[in-house]
Design an enzyme around this catalytic site. Structure first.
Site, PDB file in Angstrom:
ATOM      1  N   GLY A 289      36.139  87.474  44.128  1.00  0.00           N
ATOM      2  CA  GLY A 289      36.432  87.756  42.731  1.00  0.00           C
ATOM      3  C   GLY A 289      35.676  88.975  42.239  1.00  0.00           C
ATOM      4  O   GLY A 289      34.943  89.622  42.982  1.00  0.00           O
TER       5      GLY A 289
ATOM      6  N   MET B 255      33.214  89.078  40.185  1.00  0.00           N
ATOM      7  CA  MET B 255      31.795  88.848  39.971  1.00  0.00           C
ATOM      8  C   MET B 255      31.139  88.150  41.149  1.00  0.00           C
ATOM      9  O   MET B 255      29.938  88.298  41.378  1.00  0.00           O
ATOM     10  CB  MET B 255      31.596  88.012  38.701  1.00  0.00           C
ATOM     11  CG  MET B 255      30.165  87.693  38.358  1.00  0.00           C
ATOM     12  SD  MET B 255      30.068  86.782  36.815  1.00  0.00           S
ATOM     13  CE  MET B 255      28.367  86.248  36.844  1.00  0.00           C
ATOM     14  N   ALA B 256      31.905  87.399  41.924  1.00  0.00           N
ATOM     15  CA  ALA B 256      31.311  86.580  42.974  1.00  0.00           C
ATOM     16  C   ALA B 256      32.248  86.420  44.161  1.00  0.00           C
ATOM     17  O   ALA B 256      33.457  86.607  44.052  1.00  0.00           O
ATOM     18  CB  ALA B 256      30.944  85.203  42.413  1.00  0.00           C
TER      19      ALA B 256
ATOM     20  N   ILE C 126      33.645  83.715  47.082  1.00  0.00           N
ATOM     21  CA  ILE C 126      33.895  82.278  47.188  1.00  0.00           C
ATOM     22  C   ILE C 126      33.986  81.907  48.662  1.00  0.00           C
ATOM     23  O   ILE C 126      34.744  82.529  49.418  1.00  0.00           O
ATOM     24  CB  ILE C 126      35.195  81.870  46.468  1.00  0.00           C
ATOM     25  CG1 ILE C 126      35.227  82.437  45.045  1.00  0.00           C
ATOM     26  CG2 ILE C 126      35.351  80.357  46.451  1.00  0.00           C
ATOM     27  CD1 ILE C 126      34.135  81.936  44.146  1.00  0.00           C
TER      28      ILE C 126
ATOM     29  N   ASP D 138      38.508  81.426  28.738  1.00  0.00           N
ATOM     30  CA  ASP D 138      39.354  81.990  29.800  1.00  0.00           C
ATOM     31  C   ASP D 138      40.323  80.931  30.332  1.00  0.00           C
ATOM     32  O   ASP D 138      40.466  80.768  31.546  1.00  0.00           O
ATOM     33  CB  ASP D 138      38.482  82.546  30.921  1.00  0.00           C
ATOM     34  CG  ASP D 138      39.245  83.510  31.836  1.00  0.00           C
ATOM     35  OD1 ASP D 138      40.354  83.927  31.457  1.00  0.00           O
ATOM     36  OD2 ASP D 138      38.738  83.830  32.922  1.00  0.00           O
TER      37      ASP D 138
END
Length: 263
Positions: free
Chosen positions: A16, A18-19, A21, A145
Site C-alpha cells: 500500500g 503507507m505500509a 502487507i 475512509d
C-alpha cells in the site's frame, strides 16, 4: 522466510501507499501456529513522525474495538526499528476487488447481497461511533475512509470493516487539521472533501456512496479527473439513484438519498 519475533513472514501479499502487507504465521508454545496478517510501515516514510504516529494511532484505535464486523488488530510490534501491526486473517477478498471482477464479467452484484453488506458495515460503524472508554463518553471515532477496498468479505460470508489508519478519535497523537483532506476522494462526504470538521455522519455519507455503487453499478460522483470528482463531492452533486437504476425499489433509493443528503 523472515522472522519478526514470534511471527514468521511467509510472503508479501500487498504494497500500500503507507505500509507493506504480509501473510505470516504466529508461533507459540508446543508447536502452536496461527495464520495472521502483518502490516509493516514503509522504511521510506518511517522517518516521518507523523506517519509513525498515524500507524500507532491505528493500533490504539483498532485494538480498542472488538466487534464481529471489524477486522481485529491483535498486536503492535517492533522489528529492526520498524513498527508492524498484527491483524486477523480474513480469508477472502475486499469488496473493491469483487465489484471489479463482477463488472469485468458483466455480472451485477445481487442487490440483496449489497444490502446485507451495507447493513453489516452499519453495525461496525454504530459500534465504533458509540465506543466509550472508562465512563468518559464516546471516543469520537470517525473512520474517514469507508470505501470498498476497506470492506473485507470472507469465504464464510463475514463482512468486516478494516483500516482505521486515518480514523479521527479524540485521543489521537495525530489530529487532522482543518483544511486537510484525507481518504479516497470518490467516497468522501462533502464536509470531508472541503476539509471541514467531521463527525459520524460523514461515515454514513460514505457508506451511502458505497451502497449507491453496489446497487446501481455507477459511481455517483464520477468525473473525468480526481479534481472534478472532488468538486462534485464538495457540492454533493449526484444523480438520484432511481434515475440511474429505474428498477431500484423506492425504499432502497430513499435510504441511499437520506444517507447522502448534503445537510
Amino acid at each position: 522466510m523472515a522472522k519478526h519475533g514470534r511471527y514468521k513472514i511467509l510472503r508479501r501479499v500487498a504494497d500500500g501507499g503507507m505500509a507493506e502487507i504480509f501473510l505470516a504465521t504466529q508461533m507459540g508454545r508446543e508447536g502452536f501456529q496461527k495464520p495472521v496478517i502483518l502490516k509493516r510501515i514503509h522504511s521510506t516514510i518511517y522517518a516521518d513522525p507523523q506517519f509513525r504516529n498515524m500507524f500507532i494511532d491505528e493500533a490504539h484505535i483498532s485494538m480498542s474495538l472488538s466487534h464481529s464486523n471489524i477486522a481485529q488488530v491483535l498486536d503492535l510490534g517492533v522489528s529492526a526499528g520498524r513498527y508492524f501491526l498484527v491483524l486477523e486473517l480474513v480469508d477472502g477478498w475486499d469488496l473493491g476487488r469483487i465489484l471489479h471482477r463482477a463488472a469485468t464479467a458483466g455480472v451485477r452484484l445481487p442487490r440483496e447481497l449489497a444490502l446485507y453488506v451495507g447493513a453489516e458495515i452499519c453495525r461496525a460503524l454504530a459500534y465504533a461511533h458509540s465506543k466509550a472508554m472508562d465512563g468518559q463518553g464516546p471516543l469520537g471515532i470517525v473512520h474517514r475512509d469507508v470505501s470498498p477496498h476497506n470492506v473485507l468479505l470472507s469465504e464464510q460470508g463475514e463482512v468486516k470493516l478494516t483500516d482505521f489508519g486515518i480514523a479521527k478519535a479524540m485521543n489521537k497523537r495525530e489530529h487532522t487539521g482543518t483544511g486537510v483532506v484525507k481518504g479516497k476522494v470518490a467516497f468522501m462526504s462533502p464536509e470531508q472533501a472541503l476539509g471541514k470538521p467531521i463527525d459520524a455522519r460523514s461515515d454514513l455519507f460514505s457508506l451511502g456512496t458505497m451502497l449507491y455503487l453496489m446497487v446501481t453499478r455507477a459511481r455517483p460522483f464520477e468525473g473525468p479527473s480526481d479534481l472534478e470528482t472532488l468538486l462534485r463531492v464538495q457540492k454533493g452533486d449526484f444523480p438520484a439513484p432511481e434515475e440511474v437504476a429505474p428498477d431500484l425499489p423506492p425504499e432502497v433509493a430513499a435510504v441511499i438519498s437520506r444517507a447522502m443528503r448534503r445537510d
